[in-house]
Design a protein around this motif. Structure first.
Motif, mmCIF file in Angstrom:
data_model
loop_
_atom_site.group_PDB
_atom_site.id
_atom_site.type_symbol
_atom_site.label_atom_id
_atom_site.label_comp_id
_atom_site.label_asym_id
_atom_site.label_seq_id
_atom_site.Cartn_x
_atom_site.Cartn_y
_atom_site.Cartn_z
ATOM 1 N N ARG A 286 -1.649 16.987 0.211
ATOM 2 C CA ARG A 286 -2.510 17.504 -0.852
ATOM 3 C C ARG A 286 -3.770 18.131 -0.261
ATOM 4 O O ARG A 286 -4.228 19.197 -0.696
ATOM 5 N N ARG A 287 -4.368 17.496 0.724
ATOM 6 C CA ARG A 287 -5.551 18.036 1.373
ATOM 7 C C ARG A 287 -5.231 19.402 2.000
ATOM 8 O O ARG A 287 -6.006 20.354 1.865
ATOM 9 N N ALA A 288 -4.090 19.493 2.686
ATOM 10 C CA ALA A 288 -3.716 20.760 3.314
ATOM 11 C C ALA A 288 -3.536 21.858 2.268
ATOM 12 O O ALA A 288 -3.913 23.020 2.483
ATOM 13 N N SER A 289 -2.934 21.500 1.113
ATOM 14 C CA SER A 289 -2.725 22.491 0.061
ATOM 15 C C SER A 289 -4.060 22.984 -0.492
ATOM 16 O O SER A 289 -4.260 24.197 -0.711
ATOM 17 N N ILE A 290 -5.013 22.076 -0.742
ATOM 18 C CA ILE A 290 -6.329 22.465 -1.269
ATOM 19 C C ILE A 290 -7.048 23.350 -0.266
ATOM 20 O O ILE A 290 -7.633 24.391 -0.625
ATOM 21 N N TRP A 291 -7.018 22.955 0.993
ATOM 22 C CA TRP A 291 -7.657 23.759 2.032
ATOM 23 C C TRP A 291 -7.045 25.164 2.083
ATOM 24 O O TRP A 291 -7.760 26.166 2.204
ATOM 25 N N ARG A 292 -5.717 25.214 2.011
ATOM 26 C CA ARG A 292 -5.050 26.505 2.133
ATOM 27 C C ARG A 292 -5.472 27.458 1.013
ATOM 28 O O ARG A 292 -5.825 28.619 1.257
ATOM 29 N N TRP A 293 -5.429 26.960 -0.240
ATOM 30 C CA TRP A 293 -5.808 27.815 -1.373
ATOM 31 C C TRP A 293 -7.277 28.250 -1.285
ATOM 32 O O TRP A 293 -7.611 29.425 -1.507
ATOM 33 N N THR B 86 -11.699 32.138 -0.071
ATOM 34 C CA THR B 86 -12.934 32.368 0.660
ATOM 35 C C THR B 86 -12.776 33.527 1.648
ATOM 36 O O THR B 86 -13.671 34.368 1.800
ATOM 37 N N GLY B 87 -11.632 33.572 2.332
ATOM 38 C CA GLY B 87 -11.392 34.659 3.266
ATOM 39 C C GLY B 87 -11.397 36.004 2.575
ATOM 40 O O GLY B 87 -11.924 37.005 3.096
ATOM 41 N N THR B 88 -10.822 36.053 1.348
ATOM 42 C CA THR B 88 -10.814 37.309 0.599
ATOM 43 C C THR B 88 -12.231 37.724 0.207
ATOM 44 O O THR B 88 -12.617 38.900 0.326
ATOM 45 N N VAL B 89 -13.032 36.747 -0.273
ATOM 46 C CA VAL B 89 -14.416 37.026 -0.663
ATOM 47 C C VAL B 89 -15.231 37.515 0.531
ATOM 48 O O VAL B 89 -16.024 38.468 0.436
ATOM 49 N N PHE C 297 -24.944 38.348 -7.779
ATOM 50 C CA PHE C 297 -23.893 38.567 -6.769
ATOM 51 C C PHE C 297 -24.088 37.645 -5.563
ATOM 52 O O PHE C 297 -23.160 37.005 -5.079
ATOM 53 N N THR C 298 -25.358 37.594 -5.121
ATOM 54 C CA THR C 298 -25.651 36.719 -3.978
ATOM 55 C C THR C 298 -25.406 35.270 -4.337
ATOM 56 O O THR C 298 -24.888 34.482 -3.527
ATOM 57 N N MET C 299 -25.757 34.875 -5.593
ATOM 58 C CA MET C 299 -25.517 33.485 -6.034
ATOM 59 C C MET C 299 -24.022 33.178 -6.053
ATOM 60 O O MET C 299 -23.586 32.091 -5.680
ATOM 61 N N GLY C 300 -23.222 34.162 -6.477
ATOM 62 C CA GLY C 300 -21.779 33.934 -6.486
ATOM 63 C C GLY C 300 -21.224 33.692 -5.089
ATOM 64 O O GLY C 300 -20.367 32.819 -4.871
ATOM 65 N N LEU C 301 -21.715 34.494 -4.114
ATOM 66 C CA LEU C 301 -21.274 34.262 -2.734
ATOM 67 C C LEU C 301 -21.693 32.893 -2.231
ATOM 68 O O LEU C 301 -20.931 32.202 -1.536
ATOM 69 N N ILE D 284 -6.670 34.992 -7.727
ATOM 70 C CA ILE D 284 -6.425 33.877 -6.795
ATOM 71 C C ILE D 284 -6.593 32.526 -7.481
ATOM 72 O O ILE D 284 -5.664 31.696 -7.456
ATOM 73 N N PRO D 285 -7.733 32.215 -8.112
ATOM 74 C CA PRO D 285 -7.837 30.891 -8.760
ATOM 75 C C PRO D 285 -6.881 30.730 -9.938
ATOM 76 O O PRO D 285 -6.382 29.625 -10.193
ATOM 77 N N ILE D 286 -6.616 31.836 -10.697
ATOM 78 C CA ILE D 286 -5.661 31.723 -11.807
ATOM 79 C C ILE D 286 -4.266 31.370 -11.271
ATOM 80 O O ILE D 286 -3.549 30.530 -11.833
ATOM 81 N N THR D 287 -3.871 32.012 -10.163
ATOM 82 C CA THR D 287 -2.567 31.690 -9.547
ATOM 83 C C THR D 287 -2.547 30.237 -9.073
ATOM 84 O O THR D 287 -1.533 29.533 -9.228
#
Length: 532
Positions: free
Chosen positions: A3-10, A15-18, A38-42, A93-96
């Motif tokens: 479960r930890r690996a799955s959460i990290w992966r998603w 984060t990588g996309t952002v 925008f800065t707050m979102g990052l 991404i989060p919806i998926t």
């Protein structure tokens, strides 16, 4: 841990996309960073990612994980204030993520949160209808994506459950089949009959423990030659590879009760009764034959013991009883016997006759009539085969063995028994002839229509006393016992019985130190071999 690996992966995918988007904005439109939301979102994205990497997810309830993609939705919603850049696409991404692991209600809530962010925070360029239209299109697109993924996941989970059940059923069936095969193997291994399945290529497909013991197979059964060797007769000729039982079975021959002699790994002779029959085979496997082998050595030995017991009863009991009764009858014919003595002799005669009847009954019960075979037999061929089997021993002892006389000499009889008789006589000649001696075998047709085999050796010979007892069971001369030459004293008894059963005779001449000559005479034709 999974479960930890799955959460990290998603989270790292998001984060990588952002981060990639931020890098592109830095390079192409750095003025965007002047927008506080925008800065707050990052910043929320970075903080959420750090929390994901630090929290012990194995000890946190599964439902709490939903907070992470919801925080990502909020962070993306703050970045939608930037005009002309469609950062709302990042909601995919989060919806998926939510549609993959949570219910449809969670997907609807996430889409509602995205729509609210777009309506309240997003860029409000254009008329109100344009803003509402952008919000509805985004909500509908995210809803279609979430529903599609959710439906696919449900089907995927249903398929996994079905596959798991099928796998469990297959495993159970395989376990039952394995248990059944193990039981069948245990039953087959418990049989005294040796069983072996042979493929069309001559390879062994299956064998039981009785076959392994009989042929001396070890851990590499089938990969190495068997240490036991098949013979056409006891102490006869080794059977060629192409005529062995397994080779004949592989060729599809059907055998019924065929006799084969086996010289096993322990140096013991075994008489085998072999049967071969075809059995079912898999498609493309070719023909499969089942070989059934019974060790009948003990049966033959028991029959031989019964025969010897019958001979003992015949010679040691019936003959003396006949003499007693006969002499009593002679005494009763005398006229000078006192009446009391005559009465006593009649009692003795009656008891003797009763004993004769008992012995005859015992002989009939313990000595059933043997199967009689009368077929054309080439005596020369039997002699040559016997000489070939003893020739290595004779050569090792520096004995010269010669065969002369008729090149073909046909008689009628049992080839197996005749070979046994010749083997016994030749065996004695080889055993009792010293190194450097000679053995001569001659075949000829006599004037009275008989066939004669003469076996002459230059061995130790026998005394007249030994000759008188030569055909008595278990008799061995004192010279043979002291010399340590092995033997049972039954060989010549067997020879005598076989020759007599064929209507023949044996003439023996011998002298101590001068060798022995045996002449076996057989009628050229007998209508029926009398049973002994």
């Amino acid at each position: 841990m999974s479960r930890r690996a799955s959460i990290w992966r998603w989270q790292l995918i998001y984060t990588g996309t952002v981060v990639a988007v931020a890098v592109l904005i830095t390079a192409l439109k750095p003025s965007v960073f002047a927008i506080p939301l925008f800065t707050m979102g990052l910043l929320i994205t970075i903080l959420t990612t750090i929390a994901v990497l630090l929290l012990p997810w194995d000890r946190i309830p599964a439902g709490a994980v939903l907070v992470v993609p919801l925080m990502d939705i909020v962070a993306i919603g703050l970045t939608t204030e930037v005009p002309d850049i469609r950062l709302s696409f990042l909601w995919v991404i989060p919806i998926t993520w939510i549609a993959t692991y949570y219910t449809m209600s969670a997907v609807v809530a996430a889409i509602a949160l995205s729509a609210a962010s777009l309506l309240t925070v997003g860029s409000q360029t254009g008329t109100i209808s344009d803003v509402v239209l952008r919000m509805l299109i985004t909500a509908l697109a995210l809803g279609f994506l979430g529903a599609t993924i959710r439906l696919g996941m449900r089907r995927s989970r249903a398929a996994r459950r079905l596959l798991r059940r099928r796998s469990e059923q297959i495993n159970q069936a395989a376990q039952r089949a394995e248990t059944h095969e193990r039981r069948v193997t245990q039953i087959i291994d418990a049989l005294d009959t040796a069983l072996v399945a042979v493929g069309a290529d001559g390879g062994i497909l299956k064998m039981n423990d009785a076959y392994r013991r009989l042929y001396g197979w070890g851990a590499f059964a089938g990969a190495l030659p068997a240490p036991a060797v098949e013979y056409d007769d006891r102490e006869g000729e080794p059977i060629p590879v192409e005529r062995t039982v397994l080779s004949r079975a592989a060729r599809g021959e059907v055998l019924t009760g065929e006799r084969v002699w086996l010289y096993d790994a322990t140096g013991a002779w075994r008489a085998l009764e072999v049967r071969v029959q075809p059995i079912a085979s898999a498609v493309g496997e070719g023909g499969v034959a089942l070989v059934l082998i019974d060790d009948v050595t003990a049966v033959l030995q028991l029959a031989e013991e019964r025969r010897m017991m019958s001979a003992i009863l015949n010679h040691e009991l019936r003959n003396p009883l006949t003499a007693i009764v006969g002499h009593v009858d002679l005494l009763l014919e005398r006229d000078d016997l006192p009446p009391r003595a005559a009465d006593q002799l009649r009692i003795v005669a009656s008891a003797g006759e009763r004993m004769q009847g008992l012995v005859t009954t015992a002989l009939d019960a313990s000595h059933p009539q043997p199967r009689v075979r009368s077929e054309p037999v080439d005596l020369r061929a039997l002699v040559q085969a016997s000489v070939s089997s003893f020739l290595p021993t004779a050569t090792a002892n520096r004995l010269q063995v010669d065969v002369s006389g008729a090149q073909a000499l046909l008689i009628h009889g049992d080839a197996f028994q005749l070979r046994q008789a010749i083997d016994n006589v030749l065996s004695n000649a080889v055993k009792y002839t010293g190194a450097g001696g000679s053995i001569r075998l001659a075949l000829d047709a006599t004037g009275d229509g008989s066939a004669a085999l003469t076996i002459e050796d230059t061995g130790s010979g026998m005394s007249p006393a030994d000759l008188d007892r030569l055909f008595q069971p278990y008799f061995r001369s004192e010279r043979a016992v002291l010399s340590g030459i092995p033997g049972t004293g039954l060989g010549m008894v067997v020879v005598h019985d076989i020759v007599t059963a064929h209507g023949g005779t044996i003439d023996v001449t011998s002298a101590v130190g001068e060798g022995t000559t045996m002449r076996l005479r057989f009628p050229r034709r007998v209508d029926r071999i009398p049973s002994s």
